[in-house]
Design a protein around this motif. Structure first.
Motif, mmCIF file in Angstrom:
data_model
loop_
_atom_site.group_PDB
_atom_site.id
_atom_site.type_symbol
_atom_site.label_atom_id
_atom_site.label_comp_id
_atom_site.label_asym_id
_atom_site.label_seq_id
_atom_site.Cartn_x
_atom_site.Cartn_y
_atom_site.Cartn_z
ATOM 1 N N TRP A 10 -38.518 82.048 -23.138
ATOM 2 C CA TRP A 10 -37.099 81.742 -23.269
ATOM 3 C C TRP A 10 -36.466 82.787 -24.170
ATOM 4 O O TRP A 10 -37.114 83.379 -25.012
ATOM 5 C CB TRP A 10 -36.853 80.335 -23.833
ATOM 6 C CG TRP A 10 -37.344 80.143 -25.237
ATOM 7 C CD1 TRP A 10 -36.685 80.450 -26.402
ATOM 8 C CD2 TRP A 10 -38.613 79.625 -25.637
ATOM 9 N NE1 TRP A 10 -37.466 80.153 -27.484
ATOM 10 C CE2 TRP A 10 -38.649 79.635 -27.050
ATOM 11 C CE3 TRP A 10 -39.719 79.136 -24.950
ATOM 12 C CZ2 TRP A 10 -39.745 79.188 -27.773
ATOM 13 C CZ3 TRP A 10 -40.801 78.690 -25.679
ATOM 14 C CH2 TRP A 10 -40.813 78.717 -27.055
ATOM 15 N N GLU A 14 -30.035 72.019 -26.299
ATOM 16 C CA GLU A 14 -30.620 73.059 -25.449
ATOM 17 C C GLU A 14 -30.090 72.961 -24.026
ATOM 18 O O GLU A 14 -29.820 73.980 -23.389
ATOM 19 C CB GLU A 14 -32.149 72.971 -25.451
ATOM 20 C CG GLU A 14 -32.762 74.121 -24.689
ATOM 21 C CD GLU A 14 -34.234 74.301 -24.940
ATOM 22 O OE1 GLU A 14 -34.917 74.793 -24.020
ATOM 23 O OE2 GLU A 14 -34.710 73.981 -26.043
ATOM 24 N N SER A 74 -39.327 72.556 -22.301
ATOM 25 C CA SER A 74 -38.750 72.467 -23.646
ATOM 26 C C SER A 74 -38.762 71.030 -24.142
ATOM 27 O O SER A 74 -39.064 70.765 -25.306
ATOM 28 C CB SER A 74 -37.316 73.013 -23.659
ATOM 29 O OG SER A 74 -37.321 74.414 -23.565
ATOM 30 N N TYR A 121 -34.387 81.037 -19.365
ATOM 31 C CA TYR A 121 -35.816 80.752 -19.194
ATOM 32 C C TYR A 121 -36.439 81.749 -18.231
ATOM 33 O O TYR A 121 -35.786 82.213 -17.302
ATOM 34 C CB TYR A 121 -36.023 79.334 -18.645
ATOM 35 C CG TYR A 121 -35.422 78.246 -19.500
ATOM 36 C CD1 TYR A 121 -35.797 78.092 -20.824
ATOM 37 C CD2 TYR A 121 -34.484 77.369 -18.980
ATOM 38 C CE1 TYR A 121 -35.254 77.094 -21.613
ATOM 39 C CE2 TYR A 121 -33.932 76.370 -19.757
ATOM 40 C CZ TYR A 121 -34.323 76.241 -21.071
ATOM 41 O OH TYR A 121 -33.785 75.259 -21.852
#
Length: 178
Positions: free
Chosen positions: A49, A104, A124, A115
């Motif tokens: 990421w 996020e 995540s 990502y």
């Protein structure tokens, strides 16, 4: 978005943390920062990421701000308000997982996080479910937390096929030392 998150975290920490207990949490703050920096070391050329800025800040600057501002605030707030009863501990940890996950997710929707290599918002979420209990574990039993961190790190390197020895120039240099 990242700047807003940082100021929000700083404000909450400033007003809600008993700063006289800072040194009690310092080792766990360093643990979280170290684990994050280890991620950047091991995935130098193979990021799972990447944080993106709409203000023109380099990704590395955002990463360092998260490492040295957001994550210490997170540890201070999370641990300083950690309840004694098991049911409340589960709820407290769950709230933090949800908070991080929602931020996020919004960041992903607005292009503030990217990502790659098979990582996703779902991964995540799973990571957060491990991360917050690990912070508490480090606070209470640091040696166990370090041992489990090695296992989790090896699993993630293997699962996502991170070629850290092949692609990381510093790691290559370390292997050639005599």
């Amino acid at each position: 978005m990242h700047v807003i998150i940082l100021f929000f975290a700083l404000a909450i920490a400033w007003y809600s943390v008993n700063w006289r207990r800072f040194y009690e949490y310092q080792a766990t703050i360093l643990y979280m920062a170290t684990m994050n920096l280890l991620y950047y070391f091991l995935t130098t050329d193979y990021r799972l990421w990447t944080l993106q800025s709409n203000l023109g800040l380099p990704s590395a600057v955002i990463d360092l701000l998260y490492t040295f501002v957001l994550f210490p605030c997170t540890v201070l707030i999370f641990l300083s308000h950690y309840p004694q009863q098991l049911g409340k501990q589960i709820i407290h940890t769950g709230k933090w997982v949800i908070i991080y996950f929602v931020f996020e997710w919004v960041g992903y929707l607005f292009g503030a996080i990217y990502y790659d290599h098979g990582w996703s918002l779902g991964w995540s979420g799973l990571f957060l479910v491990v991360m917050f209990p690990m912070l508490r574990m480090h606070y209470k039993r640091p040696i166990l937390a370090y041992g489990l961190s090695v296992i989790v790190t090896i699993f993630l390197l293997y699962w996502f096929k991170v070629p850290w020895l092949a692609s990381n120039a510093l790691a290559e240099e370390m292997l050639t030392w005599n």
